[in-house]
Each structure stands twice: as C-alpha cells, then as structure tokens.
Enzyme design. Structure first.
Site, short mmCIF file in Angstrom:
data_model
loop_
_atom_site.label_atom_id
_atom_site.label_comp_id
_atom_site.label_asym_id
_atom_site.label_seq_id
_atom_site.Cartn_x
_atom_site.Cartn_y
_atom_site.Cartn_z
N LYS A 22 -3.09 5.58 -3.72
CA LYS A 22 -4.28 6.54 -3.48
C LYS A 22 -3.91 8.10 -3.93
O LYS A 22 -2.53 8.34 -4.15
CB LYS A 22 -4.47 6.78 -2.03
N ASP A 43 0.93 -1.15 0.09
CA ASP A 43 -0.07 -0.02 0.15
C ASP A 43 1.15 1.02 0.07
O ASP A 43 1.72 1.29 0.76
CB ASP A 43 -1.02 0.15 1.37
#
Length: 320
Positions: A78, A48
C-alpha cells in the site's frame, strides 16, 4: 489463482500479515525475515505489507530466500497519502524496495491525501488530488509490474463515489474488521460489487492493551467448544462471512495455529455478529493517535471527519 491484469484477485482466506512499524535493528529485521519465511513454508501464500510499515525490503528478501516460487506468492502493498499525486512513483519505490519483478495487488492505503514530502500537509475531503483522481492514475499502472489494484479503509460512501468513475473496479477493500466493528453492512455491499473484503485486526487490538475479543467469556466458550484459541475463532468467523483475513504474528506456533480454521455454528456466528451490541463497540482507528488532530474543536483524521469517511452520520450513528 493468480491475479491477471484488469481482473479481480480473489486471495485465499488463509493468508499472512507480518509487519513491524519500522525503526528496528538488524537483529529484529533478521527475526522478521525468518518469521515470514516460516509462514511461507507453513503454507501461507499471501503477504500484506505497506510503505508506511518500513519493512518492504525485509519482505522482499524473505520472499527471495524462502525457496517458494514467486509465482505462488501473492504480494499486497500500500502507498501512503503523500503519493496520491504520483502513484506511479510509489509503485517504483515499492518494487525497488522489495526487489521483486511485480506486485500482485497495489492498494491506496487511505482515501485521504497529503501534499508531497517533506511538507505532507493533510488535504481536505475535496481538495485535489481526490481519491478519484488518484484512482484514475492507478488504473494506468495495471500491467506486468502491477497485476491489479485496490483500496484500503474505504466505506460504502467513498466506494459509491469512486465506482462510477472506475474503469477497473477495486479488487480488494482492506478494512478494520473484528467482532466489535463487524462491518455488517459494508461487507455485503462490497461483495455485491465483486470487491473482496480483506480484514485487518480481525482479532481485535484495543489501545488500552485489554483485548476482550481474546479474553471475554463469549469467545473463550466458543473456543473451548472447538478446541482452538479465541484468535482462531475470530479468524474463522470472518472467513465464514467470505472475508479474507491477514493475521499478524511473528510467533512460529501462532503462525501454524492461525492457518487451521474451524467451522462455527449458526448460533455462534450470530453471537459474534451481535457482540458489538452485547459487549461493546470499538473502532481501533479512532485511537491511532498519530493520525488524529483537533481542528477547531473537531477531531479529524488527516483532515477528514468520521462523516467524511462514511464511518458515521451527523448524529454519530455507525454506517458500516
């Protein structure tokens, strides 16, 4: 199982987050790359990251140099509020930065938006683009370059607004979740909607530097019962609730340790579930000073109040 277009991704609970908040030299970048490679070779299969962390290039290099087939690795990244008006461009930037063929899960980092760079003025709750506007643009990205999409830092309130307009429901909701902010209502809500909850800061992380989740006797006693660290206790607690965890570490020994979960008893689970009542309640996001600013005497996170997020009601009662 690898996520496919327009299908939900169900990441392994034993996954890895290794990041640095940017501004580091080549020596630090090399150390970070080596720690990611070590994690992948130790069995981790999800990384991530985010544009905001400023290390997507290092993550991509580590993936390419790890010797692990790309098809076996799930990559989550993200995009920040300045790209809510153009998530397609945000995707292009992440793909270029990481130099990989595709991103497995592309997340909206927060529901709030700002104007584009260089102004980056925070927009209020219902100013355009709203997170619904942004989500509709994100849905168009799902395909060979972006396998699936999700959100981060959403609550029941923001999800209830989004879901009626979503042709593709979020695969993941990545949220702050630990013993002192356990999200006992949010987790079953997401699970009822088929949304995987992925927790950040599962082992706590108080701004003061004193982390009771690692040092309080409750967690130390449970750790002693299982012959493990208090960090592994926290990760195991979350995984037993059906939550995917992303422990952050650059230490080879901790990377090896964090993947070895233990089975907690029902009593131990209850003790941890209730520790926000018996020890303390704490929301890390409340103390990320760079995000908060008083507006007319009201603390706001990028133009949003805690009520806007759905974290609390008007009386200050926690809702998640």
């Amino acid at each position: 199982m690898k996520p496919q277009p327009q299908q939900h991704s169900h990441p392994s609970a034993r996954i890895c987050l290794i990041y640095h908040q940017g501004g580091f030299g080549s020596e630090d970048a090399n150390a970070l790359e080596e720690s990611i490679i070590h994690a992948l070779r130790s069995g981790y299969r999800l990384i991530d990251t985010a544009q905001y962390y400023e290390i997507e290039d290092v993550v991509g290099r580590a993936i390419r140099n790890s010797g692990i087939p790309r098809s076996e690795i799930t990559v989550v990244t993200k995009f920040w509020g300045e790209w809510h008006h153009d998530p397609a461009e945000a995707l292009r930037i992440s793909l270029e930065s990481m130099d990989i063929e595709y991103i497995d899960v592309f997340l909206m980092h927060w529901p709030w938006a700002t104007t584009p760079s260089p102004e980056r003025k925070p927009l209020r709750r219902h100013e355009s683009p709203t997170f619904i506007d942004t989500w509709k643009m994100m849905e168009k990205l799902v395909g060979p370059k972006c396998r699936t999409i999700g959100v981060s830092n959403f609550t029941q309130k923001t999800l209830e607004e989004l879901l009626p307009f979503a042709t593709i429901p979020p695969a993941i909701n990545q949220v702050e979740l630990h013993a002192f902010n356990p999200n006992l209502k949010l987790v079953p809500y997401c699970q009822s909607k088929g949304i995987v909850v992925m927790s950040w800061s599962t082992m706590g992380g108080e701004a003061s530097g004193s982390n009771l989740i690692l040092h309080h006797e409750l967690f130390k006693d449970i750790a002693q019962n299982h012959g493990c660290s208090t960090g592994v206790v926290s990760l195991s607690w979350a995984v037993q609730r059906g939550i995917s965890v992303i422990p952050k570490s650059s230490s080879p020994s901790r990377i090896a340790e964090n993947i070895k979960l233990v089975k907690l008893s029902d009593e131990e689970m209850d003790q941890i579930n209730n520790s926000h009542k018996t020890i303390k309640r704490y929301r890390i996001a409340d103390h990320i000073s760079i995000l908060w600013k008083d507006v007319d005497g009201v603390p706001m996170l990028k133009g949003w109040t805690k009520v806007d997020f759905g974290w609390e009601n008007e009386d200050g009662e926690w809702l998640t």
